[in-house]
Scaffold this motif. Structure first.
Motif, PDB file in Angstrom:
ATOM      1  N   TYR A 109       0.815  -1.208   0.000  1.00 12.39           N
ATOM      2  CA  TYR A 109       0.000   0.000   0.000  1.00 12.39           C
ATOM      3  C   TYR A 109       0.859   1.272   0.000  1.00 12.39           C
ATOM      4  CZ  TYR A 109      -3.544  -3.362   1.511  1.00 12.39           C
ATOM      5  OH  TYR A 109      -4.383  -4.441   1.593  1.00 12.39           O
ATOM      6  N   PHE A 110       0.296   2.335  -0.587  1.00 14.37           N
ATOM      7  CA  PHE A 110       0.889   3.667  -0.517  1.00 14.37           C
ATOM      8  C   PHE A 110      -0.234   4.675  -0.689  1.00 14.37           C
ATOM      9  CE2 PHE A 110       0.497   3.053  -5.021  1.00 14.37           C
ATOM     10  CZ  PHE A 110       0.334   4.321  -5.569  1.00 14.37           C
ATOM     11  N   ASN A 111       0.051   5.941  -0.363  1.00 13.23           N
ATOM     12  CA  ASN A 111      -0.956   6.974  -0.611  1.00 13.23           C
ATOM     13  C   ASN A 111      -0.306   8.251  -1.102  1.00 13.23           C
ATOM     14  OD1 ASN A 111       0.116   7.901   1.866  1.00 13.23           O
ATOM     15  ND2 ASN A 111      -1.876   8.558   2.636  1.00 13.23           N
ATOM     16  N   VAL A 112      -1.127   9.144  -1.596  1.00 12.62           N
ATOM     17  CA  VAL A 112      -0.672  10.454  -2.048  1.00 12.62           C
ATOM     18  C   VAL A 112      -1.095  11.449  -0.971  1.00 12.62           C
ATOM     19  CG1 VAL A 112      -0.835  12.227  -3.837  1.00 12.62           C
ATOM     20  CG2 VAL A 112      -0.815   9.795  -4.470  1.00 12.62           C
ATOM     21  N   ALA A 120      -2.237  23.548  -0.865  1.00 13.97           N
ATOM     22  CA  ALA A 120      -2.595  23.491  -2.283  1.00 13.97           C
ATOM     23  C   ALA A 120      -1.397  23.569  -3.213  1.00 13.97           C
ATOM     24  CB  ALA A 120      -3.560  24.624  -2.611  1.00 13.97           C
ATOM     25  N   SER A 121      -0.198  23.816  -2.682  1.00 17.56           N
ATOM     26  CA  SER A 121       0.937  24.133  -3.546  1.00 17.56           C
ATOM     27  C   SER A 121       1.911  22.985  -3.697  1.00 17.56           C
ATOM     28  CB  SER A 121       1.689  25.341  -2.976  1.00 17.56           C
ATOM     29  OG  SER A 121       2.291  24.994  -1.741  1.00 17.56           O
ATOM     30  N   GLY A 122       2.693  23.055  -4.769  1.00 18.21           N
ATOM     31  CA  GLY A 122       3.888  22.235  -4.879  1.00 18.21           C
ATOM     32  C   GLY A 122       3.704  20.810  -5.328  1.00 18.21           C
ATOM     33  N   TYR A 123       2.482  20.437  -5.747  1.00 17.38           N
ATOM     34  CA  TYR A 123       2.299  19.058  -6.188  1.00 17.38           C
ATOM     35  C   TYR A 123       1.189  19.014  -7.216  1.00 17.38           C
ATOM     36  CZ  TYR A 123       2.652  14.039  -5.971  1.00 17.38           C
ATOM     37  OH  TYR A 123       2.880  12.725  -6.294  1.00 17.38           O
ATOM     38  N   SER A 124       1.395  18.244  -8.283  1.00 18.27           N
ATOM     39  CA  SER A 124       0.465  18.262  -9.402  1.00 18.27           C
ATOM     40  C   SER A 124      -0.683  17.277  -9.252  1.00 18.27           C
ATOM     41  CB  SER A 124       1.220  17.964 -10.709  1.00 18.27           C
ATOM     42  OG  SER A 124       1.852  16.691 -10.640  1.00 18.27           O
ATOM     43  N   GLU A 125      -0.513  16.222  -8.441  1.00 13.49           N
ATOM     44  CA  GLU A 125      -1.572  15.237  -8.269  1.00 13.49           C
ATOM     45  C   GLU A 125      -2.359  15.517  -6.990  1.00 13.49           C
ATOM     46  OE1 GLU A 125      -0.500  11.081 -10.127  1.00 13.49           O
ATOM     47  OE2 GLU A 125       1.108  11.746  -8.811  1.00 13.49           O
ATOM     48  N   ARG A 131     -11.958  24.034   1.640  1.00 14.23           N
ATOM     49  CA  ARG A 131     -11.235  24.134   0.373  1.00 14.23           C
ATOM     50  C   ARG A 131     -10.982  22.781  -0.272  1.00 14.23           C
ATOM     51  NH1 ARG A 131     -10.351  28.103   3.695  1.00 14.23           N
ATOM     52  NH2 ARG A 131      -9.816  30.203   2.958  1.00 14.23           N
ATOM     53  N   PHE A 132     -10.868  21.733   0.530  1.00  9.70           N
ATOM     54  CA  PHE A 132     -10.547  20.396   0.019  1.00  9.70           C
ATOM     55  C   PHE A 132     -11.482  19.368   0.672  1.00  9.70           C
ATOM     56  CE2 PHE A 132      -6.732  23.005   0.606  1.00  9.70           C
ATOM     57  CZ  PHE A 132      -6.255  23.100  -0.695  1.00  9.70           C
ATOM     58  N   PRO A 133     -12.756  19.408   0.315  1.00 12.49           N
ATOM     59  CA  PRO A 133     -13.740  18.572   1.020  1.00 12.49           C
ATOM     60  C   PRO A 133     -13.521  17.071   0.870  1.00 12.49           C
ATOM     61  CG  PRO A 133     -14.707  19.626  -0.923  1.00 12.49           C
ATOM     62  CD  PRO A 133     -13.377  20.258  -0.715  1.00 12.49           C
ATOM     63  N   LYS A 134     -12.823  16.646  -0.166  1.00 13.09           N
ATOM     64  CA  LYS A 134     -12.609  15.213  -0.380  1.00 13.09           C
ATOM     65  C   LYS A 134     -11.376  14.682   0.338  1.00 13.09           C
ATOM     66  CE  LYS A 134     -13.060  13.563  -4.524  1.00 13.09           C
ATOM     67  NZ  LYS A 134     -12.876  13.378  -5.982  1.00 13.09           N
ATOM     68  N   VAL A 135     -10.543  15.580   0.863  1.00 14.33           N
ATOM     69  CA  VAL A 135      -9.266  15.164   1.441  1.00 14.33           C
ATOM     70  C   VAL A 135      -9.438  14.795   2.912  1.00 14.33           C
ATOM     71  CG1 VAL A 135      -6.888  15.844   1.927  1.00 14.33           C
ATOM     72  CG2 VAL A 135      -7.989  16.581  -0.201  1.00 14.33           C
ATOM     73  N   HIS A 136      -8.912  13.643   3.292  1.00 18.06           N
ATOM     74  CA  HIS A 136      -8.938  13.166   4.674  1.00 18.06           C
ATOM     75  C   HIS A 136      -7.944  13.991   5.506  1.00 18.06           C
ATOM     76  CE1 HIS A 136      -9.337   9.763   7.675  1.00 18.06           C
ATOM     77  NE2 HIS A 136      -8.218  10.328   8.100  1.00 18.06           N
ATOM     78  N   ILE A 137      -8.374  14.456   6.663  1.00 17.51           N
ATOM     79  CA  ILE A 137      -7.497  15.243   7.532  1.00 17.51           C
ATOM     80  C   ILE A 137      -7.077  14.381   8.719  1.00 17.51           C
ATOM     81  CG2 ILE A 137      -7.288  17.267   9.023  1.00 17.51           C
ATOM     82  CD1 ILE A 137      -9.110  18.751   7.130  1.00 17.51           C
ATOM     83  N   LYS A 138      -5.807  14.035   8.734  1.00 21.59           N
ATOM     84  CA  LYS A 138      -5.203  13.284   9.842  1.00 21.59           C
ATOM     85  C   LYS A 138      -4.366  14.287  10.626  1.00 21.59           C
ATOM     86  CE  LYS A 138      -1.775  10.424   9.044  1.00 21.59           C
ATOM     87  NZ  LYS A 138      -1.106   9.260   8.445  1.00 21.59           N
ATOM     88  N   VAL A 166      -8.079   3.825  -4.138  1.00 22.98           N
ATOM     89  CA  VAL A 166      -8.188   5.128  -4.790  1.00 22.98           C
ATOM     90  C   VAL A 166      -8.037   4.935  -6.293  1.00 22.98           C
ATOM     91  CG1 VAL A 166      -7.086   7.387  -5.091  1.00 22.98           C
ATOM     92  CG2 VAL A 166      -7.330   6.405  -2.799  1.00 22.98           C
ATOM     93  N   THR A 167      -8.954   5.518  -7.041  1.00 20.91           N
ATOM     94  CA  THR A 167      -8.889   5.482  -8.503  1.00 20.91           C
ATOM     95  C   THR A 167      -8.692   6.900  -9.012  1.00 20.91           C
ATOM     96  OG1 THR A 167     -10.388   3.597  -8.556  1.00 20.91           O
ATOM     97  CG2 THR A 167     -10.068   4.797 -10.619  1.00 20.91           C
ATOM     98  N   ARG A 168      -7.734   7.090  -9.913  1.00 18.62           N
ATOM     99  CA  ARG A 168      -7.401   8.427 -10.399  1.00 18.62           C
ATOM    100  C   ARG A 168      -7.872   8.638 -11.833  1.00 18.62           C
ATOM    101  NH1 ARG A 168      -4.503  11.686  -7.342  1.00 18.62           N
ATOM    102  NH2 ARG A 168      -3.839  10.728  -5.393  1.00 18.62           N
ATOM    103  N   SER A 169      -8.275   9.891 -12.104  1.00 19.84           N
ATOM    104  CA  SER A 169      -8.598  10.312 -13.468  1.00 19.84           C
ATOM    105  C   SER A 169      -8.108  11.742 -13.615  1.00 19.84           C
ATOM    106  CB  SER A 169     -10.096  10.223 -13.737  1.00 19.84           C
ATOM    107  OG  SER A 169     -10.828  10.981 -12.803  1.00 19.84           O
ATOM    108  N   GLU A 170      -7.065  11.927 -14.401  1.00 20.11           N
ATOM    109  CA  GLU A 170      -6.418  13.236 -14.587  1.00 20.11           C
ATOM    110  C   GLU A 170      -6.010  13.812 -13.236  1.00 20.11           C
ATOM    111  OE1 GLU A 170      -8.782  15.708 -17.118  1.00 20.11           O
ATOM    112  OE2 GLU A 170      -8.674  14.301 -18.794  1.00 20.11           O
ATOM    113  N   ASP A 171      -6.587  14.946 -12.813  1.00 24.11           N
ATOM    114  CA  ASP A 171      -6.125  15.600 -11.592  1.00 24.11           C
ATOM    115  C   ASP A 171      -7.064  15.393 -10.414  1.00 24.11           C
ATOM    116  OD1 ASP A 171      -8.209  17.095 -12.542  1.00 24.11           O
ATOM    117  OD2 ASP A 171      -7.251  19.050 -12.217  1.00 24.11           O
ATOM    118  N   THR A 172      -7.921  14.395 -10.470  1.00 22.38           N
ATOM    119  CA  THR A 172      -8.820  14.129  -9.348  1.00 22.38           C
ATOM    120  C   THR A 172      -8.798  12.652  -9.007  1.00 22.38           C
ATOM    121  OG1 THR A 172     -11.026  14.505  -8.464  1.00 22.38           O
ATOM    122  CG2 THR A 172     -10.872  13.747 -10.758  1.00 22.38           C
TER     123      THR A 172
END
Length: 383
Positions: free
Chosen positions: A68-71, A112-117, A147-154, A372-378
């Motif tokens: 396993y890994f995550n972004v 929000a900065s410094g990473y494209s994915e 600002r990032f409703p889909k992102v998990h906050i740990k 997690v399934t990716r499509s372009e930038d989401t």
């Protein structure tokens, strides 16, 4: 206990010249729980390949060939800290050179900065700031959620939770409930260090003690916040201290089931008050991961944090009990202040390469280990 096998690969019989491992191997192969004495014997064994073989057996029973890994992205909002832990190179006293505290807008922009994915997780830890109000941290989380409703906050270690409770004149449970309402989804596992009082008095006597850390984790789990668990090794602790630490984590997990993963953290001594201590060896790094996998039979996941042990050793650890190598991180500060020479972040494609070249199958997960399934930038997360 029993495991459902996910591996169809043929098995060879266990072999070792270390006779102390033979009864342990019998327990592992039968799916039986290991004792304190077993844990000490594993640490003291010189047959690292045999210990690793046993850990890999358990790892493949649970996860087959999956790794396993995550972004994710680390955010450290401040390095100002009232504590003076001898193990730490990150914290600074108020007014010292090199201190920083992010304004809320700065923290949100950093996220929000410094990473494209698109990241699936924000990992937030920082110093114990003497002046920042409780609401600063809640506003930080609320702003990220907006600002990032889909992102998990740990966010916020057990040590930070206890400090915020004291600052806010609340109980631990009240503090955790407020955090949950603000948008915290789970807690990181830092600050556990080594639970033994003798060791904490040497390396981190300004922090909550081991029992308070465990009680805070227990309370978080009971209100529905899962967390990670860590152990800092390779400083002044001994084998018995390590086993004691693992068994205390195992006992809480028996009670709550709230720990997501166990993360052994190799001590980095540079720029700390313990700079005279040598860095951990590859032998100890692999043994720590393997023993963690064998002793923590009720933990689903063992993480090899590539920032601490290096990407190369993280690859090897996938055959020594680890099933997870963490994530992209993007900008890691705490261990780099202590002399870490690994990159501060890694691209998703590089993590996939590390896993693939180790002969494992990459699985991008979110914090809760859903696909997690990716499509372009989401991205989308399996429910």
């Amino acid at each position: 206990m029993s495991f459902e096998s996910k591996s169809t690969r043929p098995r060879h019989s266990f072999q070792t010249d270390d006779k102390a491992l033979l009864p342990i191997a019998a327990k592992v192969e039968a799916g039986e729980r290991l004792s304190f004495e077993d844990g000490v014997a594993l640490y003291r064994s010189g047959d690292i390949l045999a210990v690793g073989w046993l850990a890999n057996l358990v790892r493949e029973r649970l996860h087959g060939n999956t790794a396993y890994f995550n972004v994710n992205r680390h955010i450290n909002p401040t390095n100002v800290c009232v504590a003076s832990c001898r193990l730490c190179a990150f914290g600074r006293k108020k007014g010292e050179a090199g201190t920083y505290t992010m304004a809320l807008e700065e923290a949100w922009e950093t996220a929000a900065s410094g990473y494209s994915e698109a990241v699936t997780e924000f990992h937030i830890v920082g110093g114990l700031h003497p002046d920042l109000p409780f609401e600063y941290f809640m506003d930080l989380v609320r702003g990220l959620k907006e600002r990032f409703p889909k992102v998990h906050i740990k966010a916020f270690t057990m040590v930070e939770v206890a400090f915020l409770a004291k600052r806010g004149k609340m109980t631990i449970a009240q503090t955790l409930e407020r955090m949950k309402e603000a948008g915290v989804d789970s807690l990181p596992g830092g600050g556990a260090e080594i639970f033994a009082d003798r060791i904490r008095h040497i390396i981190c006597d300004h922090k909550i003690d081991g029992s308070e850390w465990l009680d805070t984790a227990r309370t978080a789990h009971k209100i529905g916040l899962r967390s990670n668990a860590t152990m800092l090794y390779g400083h002044v602790e001994n084998d018995e201290d390590r086993v004691d630490h693992l068994l205390k984590l195992r006992a809480v997990q028996d009670e709550t089931g709230g720990f997501q993963t166990f993360i052994p953290l190799a001590f980095h001594p540079d720029n700390t008050a313990l700079a005279h201590i040598p860095r951990t060896t590859g032998m100890l790094d692999m043994k720590q991961i393997a023993v963690g996998r064998l002793m923590l039979d009720n933990f689903s996941h063992i993480k090899s944090y590539w920032q601490m042990v290096s990407p190369k050793m993280a690859q090897i650890s996938l055959r020594f009990g680890a099933d997870d190598i963490d994530g992209t991180v993007v900008e890691e500060k705490i261990y780099h202040d202590a002399g870490a020479t690994t990159p501060q972040g890694m691209r998703r494609k590089d993590l996939v390469r590390l896993i693939t070249e180790a002969g494992r199958e990459p699985f991008e997960r979110d914090t809760m280990y859903r696909a997690v399934t990716r499509s372009e930038d989401t991205f989308t997360v399996a429910v």
